[in-house]
Write a protein that holds these residues in place. Structure first.
Motif, PDB file in Angstrom:
ATOM      1  N   PHE A 255       0.833  -1.220   0.000  1.00 21.43           N
ATOM      2  CA  PHE A 255       0.000   0.000   0.000  1.00 21.43           C
ATOM      3  C   PHE A 255       0.862   1.262   0.000  1.00 21.43           C
ATOM      4  O   PHE A 255       0.491   2.291  -0.528  1.00 21.43           O
ATOM      5  CB  PHE A 255      -1.023   0.008   1.149  1.00 21.43           C
ATOM      6  N   TYR A 256       2.050   1.128   0.588  1.00 16.60           N
ATOM      7  CA  TYR A 256       2.980   2.263   0.629  1.00 16.60           C
ATOM      8  C   TYR A 256       3.349   2.688  -0.797  1.00 16.60           C
ATOM      9  O   TYR A 256       3.431   3.874  -1.104  1.00 16.60           O
ATOM     10  CB  TYR A 256       4.239   1.808   1.372  1.00 16.60           C
ATOM     11  N   GLY A 257       3.557   1.665  -1.664  1.00 17.98           N
ATOM     12  CA  GLY A 257       3.932   1.930  -3.057  1.00 17.98           C
ATOM     13  C   GLY A 257       2.850   2.720  -3.784  1.00 17.98           C
ATOM     14  O   GLY A 257       3.146   3.580  -4.626  1.00 17.98           O
TER      15      GLY A 257
ATOM     16  N   PHE B 149       4.974   2.800  14.529  1.00 16.81           N
ATOM     17  CA  PHE B 149       4.937   2.759  13.064  1.00 16.81           C
ATOM     18  C   PHE B 149       6.031   3.664  12.509  1.00 16.81           C
ATOM     19  O   PHE B 149       6.751   3.309  11.572  1.00 16.81           O
ATOM     20  CB  PHE B 149       3.565   3.207  12.546  1.00 16.81           C
ATOM     21  N   SER B 150       6.175   4.811  13.151  1.00 20.40           N
ATOM     22  CA  SER B 150       7.154   5.784  12.682  1.00 20.40           C
ATOM     23  C   SER B 150       8.585   5.261  12.763  1.00 20.40           C
ATOM     24  O   SER B 150       9.408   5.573  11.902  1.00 20.40           O
ATOM     25  CB  SER B 150       6.990   7.050  13.532  1.00 20.40           C
ATOM     26  N   LEU B 151       8.896   4.446  13.782  1.00 18.52           N
ATOM     27  CA  LEU B 151      10.263   3.917  13.900  1.00 18.52           C
ATOM     28  C   LEU B 151      10.440   2.573  13.175  1.00 18.52           C
ATOM     29  O   LEU B 151      11.448   1.901  13.365  1.00 18.52           O
ATOM     30  CB  LEU B 151      10.649   3.777  15.367  1.00 18.52           C
ATOM     31  N   SER B 152       9.471   2.202  12.348  1.00 17.11           N
ATOM     32  CA  SER B 152       9.534   0.952  11.554  1.00 17.11           C
ATOM     33  C   SER B 152       9.685  -0.288  12.441  1.00 17.11           C
ATOM     34  O   SER B 152      10.409  -1.217  12.095  1.00 17.11           O
ATOM     35  CB  SER B 152      10.704   0.972  10.560  1.00 17.11           C
ATOM     36  N   LEU B 153       9.003  -0.298  13.589  1.00 15.72           N
ATOM     37  CA  LEU B 153       9.161  -1.427  14.505  1.00 15.72           C
ATOM     38  C   LEU B 153       8.148  -2.528  14.199  1.00 15.72           C
ATOM     39  O   LEU B 153       7.106  -2.291  13.614  1.00 15.72           O
ATOM     40  CB  LEU B 153       8.971  -0.947  15.954  1.00 15.72           C
TER      41      LEU B 153
END
Ligand code: PFF
Length: 450
Positions: free
Chosen positions: A107-109, A225-229
């Motif tokens: 979905f990011y793409g 989410f922001s720290l890609s955990l």
């Protein structure tokens, strides 16, 4: 890459790459709009507290496991497991993380593709190509697929070059550009009428709201989410750090960069919203709620840019370029998760792995676009609301309960022989054992029953 596993050549290289992963659409778009709709400064305050007390220790869990095991998440969790059932559990959790990273990228793409389209649309309008410009900003299958494929192609091209040649070199180039562009935009926006109203909302906390359980839970989820955990991304990056690096220090630097960029983005987006409001753009509904939280960046900001006259086109190009860069440095870290697994577990060459997996994710993105109304929101909530907190919990449990205290100390001592005397070693081991798992479970419970 000279060997099967790459390594970051320097501390700065790692910090830039990991911070590039952390800083993305989450920081620059999600955090400021969440802050805007959840009490502004109150959200900022809680986010800051949780980022340092909860997300940073959880990040350390992933980095330490990664460097200790020198492997991807699937193998790492198996390697540190004491017996067969725990090994099986670790393998399953690692594989789920890999699937979640791939799903997030799918979905990011799509969203990142929109960023590119909006950036090019502004270029087209500079050239007087008004119909092209209008097509680029209107929602349609062809536009969505073309720009998703373009973005995925860029991600694949960078990742296929390997750790040092790919991730590190590109992050080292893109991150400073990102910060500079953001600072310039903030300075510009702050000179406009209405901006001070946004600043007030962002900086003067209403402490009542800061105590709301809903706000606290949202801020907590946002910091993870922001720290890609919780998907194995930071674990993989940890496995690429060489033994001489001081892990708590580099982890702290990554956290600082990530949080600073989110806070900086708040200084852009909140004042920009109030500038738009000042210029007659409708942002809030009758109850004071944000009208289009999810699509604010694609509706309110372009409107704001057009009210700025010729400068607005330039600001628009810069802004969407910035968003594209942020998305790209995050997407390369997502694709690295399944790619590293395939290289290490199935002896696939890096190029084959990248093309096969990147292609499969792009195909799934196309499926999402074909069933947009049902799949888009579903995939986002499945991954970010449910899977990430649960897997973050698993990583903390492995670091706190399964990886032996002596092994943790041994790992931390490598880059900092005096770690035992420091504050980090006095707090972190029990913090990650008790506090982090408990709070992450609370986030998960809230997602289900909240
Ligand atoms: N941290 C990224 C952002 O803020 O946009 C999102 C992200 C990247 C989540 C990588 C998960 C991941 F593995």
């Amino acid at each position: 890459m000279a060997s099967a596993r790459g390594e970051f050549s320097s501390r700065l290289g790692f910090v830039l790459a990991a911070a590039g992963s952390a800083v993305g659409l989450g920081n620059i778009w999600n955090f400021p709009t969440q802050a805007a709709s959840n009490g502004g400064a109150a959200f900022l305050l809680v986010y800051l507290v949780l980022a340092f007390t909860l997300a940073y220790p959880a990040l350390m869990a992933e980095l330490i496991i990664g460097r200790h095991a020198h492997a991807n998440a699937v193998q790492a969790l198996q390697r540190i497991s004491p017996n067969a059932p725990v090994r099986m559990f670790g393998r399953t959790a690692g594989l789920i993380g890999l699937a979640v990273a791939s799903l997030i990228l799918s979905f990011y793409g799509i969203v990142a593709g929109w960023m590119i389209a909006f950036c090019i649309s502004s270029f087209a309008s500079v050239l007087g190509l008004e119909s092209v410009s209008a097509w680029l900003v209107s929602f349609g299958f062809a536009r969505n697929v073309i720009f998703m494929l373009l973005f995925m192609g860029l991600t694949i091209a960078i990742i296929s070059r390997g750790v040092q040649d790919g991730i590190e070199r590109w992050s080292a180039r893109l991150m400073p550009m990102l910060i500079l562009t953001l600072v310039l935009l903030v300075i510009y926006v702050l000179t406009l009428d209405g901006a001070s109203e946004g600043l007030k909302v962002y900086l003067l906390p209403d402490f009542h709201r800061a105590l709301s359980p809903d706000l606290i839970l949202r801020a907590m989820g946002s910091s993870f989410f922001s720290l890609s955990l919780g998907v194995g991304t930071m674990l993989i990056y940890g496995s690429y750090i060489d033994d001489s690096q001081n892990l708590p220090l580099v982890g702290g630097m990554v956290t600082l960069v990530d949080i600073s960029i989110a806070v900086l983005a708040g200084f852009l987006v909140l004042p920009a919203m109030y500038v738009a409001l000042h210029n007659g753009v409708e942002i809030f509904g009758p109850g004071g709620e944000l009208l289009s939280e999810d699509t604010l960046v694609f509706s309110v900001l372009p409107e704001l840019f057009t009210t700025m006259g010729p400068t607005g086109v330039l600001v628009s190009i810069l802004f969407f370029f910035l968003m594209t860069i942020a998305a790209l440095t995050s997407s390369i870290s997502m694709l690295e998760v399944p790619v590293a697994y395939c290289i290490e577990e199935h002896n696939v060459s890096r190029k084959t792995g990248v093309y096969a997996i990147g292609g499969a994710i792009a195909a799934f993105s196309t499926v999402i676009l074909l069933n947009f109304d049902t799949l888009f929101g579903f995939v986002i909530s499945l991954t970010t609301r449910y899977s990430e907190p649960l897997l973050g919990f698993v990583f903390c449990v492995y670091a706190g309960w399964i990886l032996h205290r002596d092994k943790l100390l041994q790992e931390l001592r490598k880059g900092n022989p005096g770690i035992e005397q420091g504050l980090f070693w006095k707090i972190w081991p029990w913090w990650v054992r008790v506090v982090c798992p408990t709070v992450i479970l609370a986030i998960f419970a809230q997602s289900i029953w909240g």
